[in-house]
Design a protein around this motif. Structure first.
Motif, PDB file in Angstrom:
ATOM      1  N   PRO A 132       0.825  -1.206   0.000  1.00  0.00           N
ATOM      2  CA  PRO A 132       0.000   0.000   0.000  1.00  0.00           C
ATOM      3  C   PRO A 132       0.858   1.254   0.000  1.00  0.00           C
ATOM      4  N   GLY A 133       0.527   2.193  -0.873  1.00  0.00           N
ATOM      5  CA  GLY A 133       1.293   3.415  -0.986  1.00  0.00           C
ATOM      6  C   GLY A 133       2.453   3.349  -1.961  1.00  0.00           C
ATOM      7  N   GLU A 134       2.771   2.158  -2.438  1.00  0.00           N
ATOM      8  CA  GLU A 134       3.910   2.003  -3.351  1.00  0.00           C
ATOM      9  C   GLU A 134       3.571   2.539  -4.737  1.00  0.00           C
ATOM     10  N   ARG A 135       4.534   3.236  -5.321  1.00  0.00           N
ATOM     11  CA  ARG A 135       4.355   3.779  -6.670  1.00  0.00           C
ATOM     12  C   ARG A 135       4.720   2.727  -7.703  1.00  0.00           C
ATOM     13  N   LEU A 136       3.891   2.601  -8.736  1.00  0.00           N
ATOM     14  CA  LEU A 136       4.144   1.639  -9.802  1.00  0.00           C
ATOM     15  C   LEU A 136       4.865   2.345 -10.948  1.00  0.00           C
ATOM     16  N   VAL A 137       6.116   1.970 -11.172  1.00  0.00           N
ATOM     17  CA  VAL A 137       6.886   2.497 -12.292  1.00  0.00           C
ATOM     18  C   VAL A 137       6.585   1.617 -13.498  1.00  0.00           C
ATOM     19  N   GLU A 138       5.977   2.200 -14.523  1.00  0.00           N
ATOM     20  CA  GLU A 138       5.463   1.420 -15.646  1.00  0.00           C
ATOM     21  C   GLU A 138       6.525   0.532 -16.279  1.00  0.00           C
ATOM     22  N   ASP A 139       7.689   1.083 -16.591  1.00  0.00           N
ATOM     23  CA  ASP A 139       8.726   0.302 -17.259  1.00  0.00           C
ATOM     24  C   ASP A 139       9.149  -0.893 -16.403  1.00  0.00           C
ATOM     25  N   ARG A 140       9.275  -0.665 -15.110  1.00  0.00           N
ATOM     26  CA  ARG A 140       9.720  -1.729 -14.214  1.00  0.00           C
ATOM     27  C   ARG A 140       8.660  -2.826 -14.086  1.00  0.00           C
ATOM     28  N   VAL A 141       7.400  -2.417 -13.937  1.00  0.00           N
ATOM     29  CA  VAL A 141       6.324  -3.402 -13.792  1.00  0.00           C
ATOM     30  C   VAL A 141       6.115  -4.162 -15.101  1.00  0.00           C
ATOM     31  N   ALA A 142       6.186  -3.452 -16.221  1.00  0.00           N
ATOM     32  CA  ALA A 142       6.032  -4.105 -17.521  1.00  0.00           C
ATOM     33  C   ALA A 142       7.119  -5.148 -17.734  1.00  0.00           C
ATOM     34  N   GLN A 143       8.343  -4.817 -17.330  1.00  0.00           N
ATOM     35  CA  GLN A 143       9.445  -5.775 -17.456  1.00  0.00           C
ATOM     36  C   GLN A 143       9.229  -6.966 -16.525  1.00  0.00           C
ATOM     37  N   LEU A 144       8.737  -6.693 -15.321  1.00  0.00           N
ATOM     38  CA  LEU A 144       8.478  -7.759 -14.357  1.00  0.00           C
ATOM     39  C   LEU A 144       7.452  -8.748 -14.894  1.00  0.00           C
ATOM     40  N   LEU A 145       6.424  -8.225 -15.553  1.00  0.00           N
ATOM     41  CA  LEU A 145       5.342  -9.070 -16.040  1.00  0.00           C
ATOM     42  C   LEU A 145       5.586  -9.576 -17.461  1.00  0.00           C
TER      43      LEU A 145
END
Length: 216
Positions: free
Chosen positions: A27-40
């Motif tokens: 909770p409260g964590e910011r989602l960095v698009e590039d990082r999350v996209a790479q993770l998934l």
């Protein structure tokens, strides 16, 4: 990523939801698009579509300037959620019981979930149990055949899953026993009993989570 059946957006949304529910994304964590996209292992377009889905469900807070953040469920928000559940779940149970031409496949799946939980016992992992619980309550709303209620209630069910996943009462067999009477009342077409069973269930869950809500 993808199972060949669901749209990629829905597959990504399900995985993001799982990461939030199991605490990987806090909770409260910011989602960095590039990082999350790479993770998934996906591109940014299906990720953004999935994020819009989770924003609508109340899991993400997305703004143009700040970006996307995992929402924080406060004690007040949890209490508000239970107020809505108290209104919608008894109504859903009543309407499901009143439907004369209900879909037998939906009810069969609901009973199959109960059998699966009973056979697996408390050893079943929390993620699986919370997903099954969410599916079971979603099925009850789907049994109503009321498209307006379904559209409102399913996001509520998923948001409630988040709270239950944090407190983990679902590994207690007693937490599932009330669903048997609820499903039996719906199957028998007893609207009054189904409504009462659903209301009792919501009250019991709220009372069991009271220590968590009182110590926000």
């Amino acid at each position: 990523m993808g199972d060949g059946q669901l749209p990629l957006r829905d597959v990504v949304a399900a995985e993001l939801r799982r990461l939030i529910l199991d605490g990987t994304l806090q909770p409260g964590e910011r989602l960095v698009e590039d990082r999350v996209a790479q993770l998934l292992g996906v591109s940014r377009n299906p990720l953004r579509e999935a994020m819009r889905v989770l924003e609508a469900e109340g899991f993400l807070d997305v703004t143009a300037r700040r970006g996307a953040f995992v929402c924080q469920l406060s004690a007040r928000q949890a209490e508000d959620l239970f107020h809505v559940r108290m209104a919608l779940e008894p109504l859903g149970a009543r309407l499901a019981a009143e439907v004369e031409d209900r879909d037998p496949a939906l009810l069969a799946r609901a009973w199959a979930i109960m059998d699966l939980v009973r056979e697996s016992g408390p050893e079943q992992d929390k993620d699986t149990l919370s997903n099954l619980h969410s599916e079971l309550h979603s099925l009850i709303f789907e049994l109503t055949r009321n498209s307006y209620l379904i559209a409102i209630a399913i996001p509520m069910v998923k948001r409630g899953q988040w709270l239950l996943r944090q407190s983990a009462p679902l590994q207690n067999p007693a937490a599932w026993s009330e669903h048997h009477g609820l499903l039996a009342a719906i199957e028998a077409g007893d609207a009054d009993l189904a409504e009462a069973a659903a209301r009792h269930h919501v009250l019991r869950v709220r009372n069991s989570l009271r220590p968590l809500l009182d110590h926000d």
